[in-house]
Enzyme design. Structure first.
Site, PDB file in Angstrom:
ATOM      1  N   LYS A   1       3.304   0.639  76.881  1.00  0.00           N
ATOM      2  CA  LYS A   1       3.846   0.163  75.357  1.00  0.00           C
ATOM      3  C   LYS A   1       3.465   1.712  74.509  1.00  0.00           C
ATOM      4  CE  LYS A   1       1.652   0.001  72.334  1.00  0.00           C
ATOM      5  NZ  LYS A   1       0.506  -0.194  71.112  1.00  0.00           N
ATOM      6  N   THR A   2       3.989   2.156  73.315  1.00  0.00           N
ATOM      7  CA  THR A   2       3.792   2.582  72.360  1.00  0.00           C
ATOM      8  C   THR A   2       5.517   3.360  72.414  1.00  0.00           C
ATOM      9  OG1 THR A   2       3.281   4.825  71.814  1.00  0.00           O
ATOM     10  CG2 THR A   2       3.436   4.771  73.681  1.00  0.00           C
ATOM     11  N   ILE A   3       5.939   3.249  70.865  1.00  0.00           N
ATOM     12  CA  ILE A   3       7.214   3.859  70.497  1.00  0.00           C
ATOM     13  C   ILE A   3       7.457   4.602  70.246  1.00  0.00           C
ATOM     14  CG2 ILE A   3       7.426   1.689  69.074  1.00  0.00           C
ATOM     15  CD1 ILE A   3       6.745   4.051  66.921  1.00  0.00           C
ATOM     16  N   ASP A   4       5.452   5.956  70.535  1.00  0.00           N
ATOM     17  CA  ASP A   4       5.592   7.177  70.938  1.00  0.00           C
ATOM     18  C   ASP A   4       6.040   7.542  72.488  1.00  0.00           C
ATOM     19  OD1 ASP A   4       4.259   6.778  68.403  1.00  0.00           O
ATOM     20  OD2 ASP A   4       1.775   7.679  69.449  1.00  0.00           O
TER      21      ASP A   4
ATOM     22  N   LYS B   1      24.159  16.695  47.062  1.00  0.00           N
ATOM     23  CA  LYS B   1      23.045  17.087  46.308  1.00  0.00           C
ATOM     24  C   LYS B   1      21.340  16.941  45.883  1.00  0.00           C
ATOM     25  CE  LYS B   1      22.352  13.221  43.451  1.00  0.00           C
ATOM     26  NZ  LYS B   1      22.428  12.174  41.865  1.00  0.00           N
TER      27      LYS B   1
ATOM     28  N   ARG C   1       9.240  -0.449  64.248  1.00  0.00           N
ATOM     29  CA  ARG C   1       7.227  -0.616  64.812  1.00  0.00           C
ATOM     30  C   ARG C   1       8.008  -2.118  64.959  1.00  0.00           C
ATOM     31  NH1 ARG C   1       1.796   1.454  64.425  1.00  0.00           N
ATOM     32  NH2 ARG C   1       1.583  -0.136  63.354  1.00  0.00           N
TER      33      ARG C   1
ATOM     34  N   TYR D   1       7.016   3.086  60.043  1.00  0.00           N
ATOM     35  CA  TYR D   1       6.240   1.252  60.275  1.00  0.00           C
ATOM     36  C   TYR D   1       7.436   0.487  60.517  1.00  0.00           C
ATOM     37  CZ  TYR D   1       1.894   1.988  59.842  1.00  0.00           C
ATOM     38  OH  TYR D   1       0.169   3.295  59.395  1.00  0.00           O
ATOM     39  N   GLU D   2       8.994   1.096  59.515  1.00  0.00           N
ATOM     40  CA  GLU D   2      10.190   0.120  59.794  1.00  0.00           C
ATOM     41  C   GLU D   2      10.860  -0.280  60.994  1.00  0.00           C
ATOM     42  OE1 GLU D   2       9.242   2.766  58.019  1.00  0.00           O
ATOM     43  OE2 GLU D   2       9.582   3.118  56.320  1.00  0.00           O
TER      44      GLU D   2
ATOM     45  N   MET E   1       7.366   8.908  63.016  1.00  0.00           N
ATOM     46  CA  MET E   1       5.954   7.993  63.553  1.00  0.00           C
ATOM     47  C   MET E   1       6.075   9.062  64.828  1.00  0.00           C
ATOM     48  SD  MET E   1       4.325   4.854  63.052  1.00  0.00           S
ATOM     49  CE  MET E   1       3.265   4.205  61.812  1.00  0.00           C
ATOM     50  N   GLY E   2       5.192   9.498  65.784  1.00  0.00           N
ATOM     51  CA  GLY E   2       4.635   9.450  67.276  1.00  0.00           C
ATOM     52  C   GLY E   2       3.934   9.920  67.214  1.00  0.00           C
TER      53      GLY E   2
ATOM     54  N   ASP F   1      -1.504   4.744  75.815  1.00  0.00           N
ATOM     55  CA  ASP F   1      -2.454   5.222  77.238  1.00  0.00           C
ATOM     56  C   ASP F   1      -4.022   5.486  77.738  1.00  0.00           C
ATOM     57  OD1 ASP F   1      -2.175   7.305  74.727  1.00  0.00           O
ATOM     58  OD2 ASP F   1      -2.945   8.546  75.506  1.00  0.00           O
ATOM     59  N   ASP F   2      -4.604   5.760  76.373  1.00  0.00           N
ATOM     60  CA  ASP F   2      -6.137   5.216  76.273  1.00  0.00           C
ATOM     61  C   ASP F   2      -6.296   3.900  76.584  1.00  0.00           C
ATOM     62  OD1 ASP F   2      -7.321   7.343  75.286  1.00  0.00           O
ATOM     63  OD2 ASP F   2      -7.359   6.636  73.174  1.00  0.00           O
TER      64      ASP F   2
ATOM     65  N   ARG G   1      -6.937  -2.101  68.169  1.00  0.00           N
ATOM     66  CA  ARG G   1      -8.026  -0.929  68.063  1.00  0.00           C
ATOM     67  C   ARG G   1      -8.996  -1.161  68.918  1.00  0.00           C
ATOM     68  NH1 ARG G   1      -3.492   2.542  67.726  1.00  0.00           N
ATOM     69  NH2 ARG G   1      -2.013   2.673  65.832  1.00  0.00           N
TER      70      ARG G   1
ATOM     71  N   GLY H   1      -0.781   0.481  68.430  1.00  0.00           N
ATOM     72  CA  GLY H   1       0.588  -0.184  67.519  1.00  0.00           C
ATOM     73  C   GLY H   1       1.361  -1.029  68.112  1.00  0.00           C
TER      74      GLY H   1
HETATM   75  P1  FBP Z   1       0.190   3.274  69.499  1.00  0.00           P
HETATM   76  O1  FBP Z   1      -0.506   5.039  69.648  1.00  0.00           O
HETATM   77  O2  FBP Z   1      -1.261   2.214  69.488  1.00  0.00           O
HETATM   78  O3  FBP Z   1       1.475   2.583  70.375  1.00  0.00           O
HETATM   79  O4  FBP Z   1       0.847   3.206  67.527  1.00  0.00           O
HETATM   80  C1  FBP Z   1       1.749   4.366  67.610  1.00  0.00           C
HETATM   81  C2  FBP Z   1       1.948   4.344  66.043  1.00  0.00           C
HETATM   82  O5  FBP Z   1       2.550   3.593  65.901  1.00  0.00           O
HETATM   83  C3  FBP Z   1       1.739   5.943  65.837  1.00  0.00           C
HETATM   84  O6  FBP Z   1       3.206   6.760  66.072  1.00  0.00           O
HETATM   85  C4  FBP Z   1       1.173   5.860  64.749  1.00  0.00           C
HETATM   86  O7  FBP Z   1       0.849   7.528  64.277  1.00  0.00           O
HETATM   87  C5  FBP Z   1      -0.204   4.908  64.532  1.00  0.00           C
HETATM   88  O8  FBP Z   1      -0.302   4.267  65.369  1.00  0.00           O
HETATM   89  C6  FBP Z   1      -0.281   4.642  63.489  1.00  0.00           C
HETATM   90  O9  FBP Z   1      -1.493   3.598  63.441  1.00  0.00           O
HETATM   91  P2  FBP Z   1      -1.982   2.230  62.455  1.00  0.00           P
HETATM   92  O10 FBP Z   1      -0.871   0.748  62.840  1.00  0.00           O
HETATM   93  O11 FBP Z   1      -2.958   1.708  62.800  1.00  0.00           O
HETATM   94  O12 FBP Z   1      -1.846   2.612  61.440  1.00  0.00           O
END
Ligand code: FBP
Length: 555
Positions: free
Chosen positions: A204-207, A244, A430, A427-428, A252-253, A177-178, A147, A83
């Site tokens: 790398k990963t926003i998570d 209201k 990433r 997605y907003e 995400m995460g 990690d993968d 991926r 991602g």
């Molecule tokens: P990575 O683990 O590859 O960095 O991706 C993170 C992520 O944004 C997750 O937060 C989310 O669950 C997933 O990718 C969404 O995947 P896709 O881009 O395939 O919709």
């Protein structure tokens, strides 16, 4: 004619990312220090066997001093994997600039579309003019990502012949990690074959779940959480103005709740659910709904029929009874995939599934709203797991909370209003323009990856530490990938993997949240972080995440 790039984009091209002091020196004045040999996190003897060539290497760091290495011409290939995360372009720019500083004749190839690029030999040479169009910008569009998993002998053989054909000295894999686990296996494979190609990973990963003592954060987490926090702050202000709506915001995460926790610390919502805590306390879905209702009812007593709830993307799998249901579904769908795909209507699928599930899981499945049942049966990811980003947990919580509140109303225990809005933020964030922190951190990670290559290392991940301090004081070095690994059961077999970092329930960020959440639940205490600032005083533009600051006692 209108310019096709924005003013900010033009300005960001000119931003000069900051490097750790040591990496600003001439390459021949940067020496490498090697520590003692290292061990994996667990399963040491199994890991030693799996990584005969690359196990036990030392942690290394760069210091000012004489560098005996000659600056030879290098050809490097780079891959973006998984991602998107803000800052990926700067990793490539830093790597490129490092290579050229080492030797202007060095070359950088970008494998296209993720790891499949190296197997299918799809690559472009990255030139200075091309790189300049991507400096300090978000996205992975410079070479694309994918991926595909590099894990079979056949794929490794293909990668090897592509590297030979192109004369590649090193491959840099920018991934989570993968992907970094696969980088470790590829490094071992090349070394066993006596092939002089190094493999270097970049975290790398926003998570934010690729972290440990040496990798203080994965890149992209900072920008993504700042972007989400801006949006949550805006929603909070709207909630507090209109008074209201209850807003349920899923974030995400993947499995880990680091993003939700950071956004909670930034924005002080009325409730933030932390999946790891739900699992630790073995909380059922009904108990979680009771907790939510308690917050809604208490606020309604103060005439505050509005609020904000943060929901981590992976929550559903951490609620014990739903987690068990999902595990059963994953296995059933993997084993009976062909038969299941031949069932054309949802009704037939649900009927078949209900017969196959255990009694408890069948009950849990039958209590789920129809739309959630459908989402639970959707296509699996490449590991055979349910795709949590596609399950509308926020809507499930809204529906169940509403039902329970209606019961409370009928019992005379609740007189408020519960009108809701739901959001999913992922997605907003990433591909946002990297914050100064991510721009600097990523550029440093890339430059440092070059330093590891030029020191002749393989099977390492680029490490930049001391991140709570200004960039000049950051510490550059490398960590053997095997040091971050353990063994896990995958498809009935023990496999080496990099350990995923889940939210630490004893850690300072979580404790700080716990110390404040009861107050935030009842009293409107929202904070409004606003948009990421790129220009201005350090206190506004150059602060790392609250998570990093708390972890390093820098708050
Ligand atoms: P990575 O683990 O590859 O960095 O991706 C993170 C992520 O944004 C997750 O937060 C989310 O669950 C997933 O990718 C969404 O995947 P896709 O881009 O395939 O919709």
């Amino acid at each position: 004619m209108l310019s096709i790039i924005s003013v900010l984009q033009k300005e960001r091209y000119l931003y000069k990312p900051k490097l750790p002091q040591v990496l600003t020196k001439n390459i021949d004045q940067i020496s490498i220090q090697k520590g003692a040999s290292t061990e994996s996190i667990a399963f040491q003897s199994e890991m030693k066997q799996a990584f005969e060539e690359t196990y036990g290497m030392p942690v290394v760091s760069f210091r000012e001093g004489k560098n005996p290495q000659e600056n030879k011409k290098l050809t490097v290939g780079v891959i973006l994997s998984g991602g998107q995360a803000p800052g990926g372009h700067n990793v490539i720019a830093g790597l490129f600039d490092g290579l050229k500083k080492g030797n202007p004749e060095s070359r950088l190839f970008g494998f296209l579309g993720g790891p499949s690029g190296i197997i299918e030999d799809k690559a472009i040479e990255l030139t200075p003019a091309f790189i300049d169009q991507f400096r300090n910008t978000g996205g992975f569009d410079i070479i694309g990502s994918g991926r595909t998993k590099l894990e079979t002998e056949e794929q490794f053989n293909k990668a090897l012949s592509v590297c030979r054909k192109r004369g590649i000295d090193a491959v840099v894999i920018i991934g989570g990690d993968d992907s970094n686990t696969n980088a470790a296996i590829l490094a071992e494979y090349f070394k066993k074959k006596k092939e002089p190609v190094s493999v270097i990973g970049v975290p790398k990963t926003i998570d934010g779940d690729l972290k440990n003592e040496h990798i203080e954060t994965s890149f992209g987490f900072d920008t993504a959480t700042k972007t989400f926090s801006e949006l949550i702050g805006n929603i909070e202000r709207d909630a507090n103005s209109a008074k209201k709506y209850w807003h349920f915001v899923k974030l995400m995460g993947r499995s880990a709740s680091h993003i939700t926790l950071e956004c909670a610390l930034q924005c002080h919502p009325n409730m933030a659910i932390i999946s790891e805590e739900i699992k630790e306390n073995q909380k059922t879905l009904n108990q979680l709904i009771d907790d939510l209702c308690e917050v809604v009812v208490n606020r309604s007593r103060n005439k505050e029929n509005f609020g904000v709830v943060l929901v981590p993307e992976g929550l559903i799998e951490f609620i014990p009874e739903v987690g068990r249901l999902i595990e059963e579904l994953n296995t059933l769908l993997a084993v009976n995939n062909t038969y299941f795909s031949s069932l054309h209507t949802f009704e037939d699928q649900a009927e078949w599934i209900n017969r196959k599930l255990s009694k408890d899981s069948s009950y849990v499945f039958s209590t789920m709203p129809n739309n959630i049942q459908r989402q639970l049966l959707m296509d699996r990811d490449p590991h055979g797991n349910v795709q949590v980003s596609r399950i509308e947990t926020e809507k499930l919580l809204i529906e169940m909370t509403e039902t329970r509140l209606n019961e409370l109303k009928a019992e005379g225990k609740y007189t408020g209003k519960f009108t809701t809005q739901h959001h999913f933020l992922g997605y907003e964030g990433r591909c946002a323009f990297p914050s100064n922190f991510d721009a600097d951190y990523c550029y440093s990670l890339g430059f440092n990856a070059f330093m590891l290559i030029s020191a002749g290392l393989t099977g390492y991940i680029s490490s930049i530490k001391n991140l709570a301090k200004p960039a000049g004081e950051w510490v550059a070095g490398g960590i053997p990938l095997t040091m971050m690994m353990t063994m896990e059961q995958r498809h009935g077999k023990l496999k080496p993997v990099i350990q995923k970092a889940m939210t630490d329930l004893q850690g300072k960020p979580f404790m700080s949240f716990v110390n404040n959440r009861d107050e935030w639940a009842v009293k409107t205490s929202y904070t409004y972080p606003g948009a990421i600032q790129y220009y201005g005083p350090d206190s506004v533009c150059n602060q790392p995440s609250i998570t990093i600051r708390l972890e390093h006692n820098a708050v």
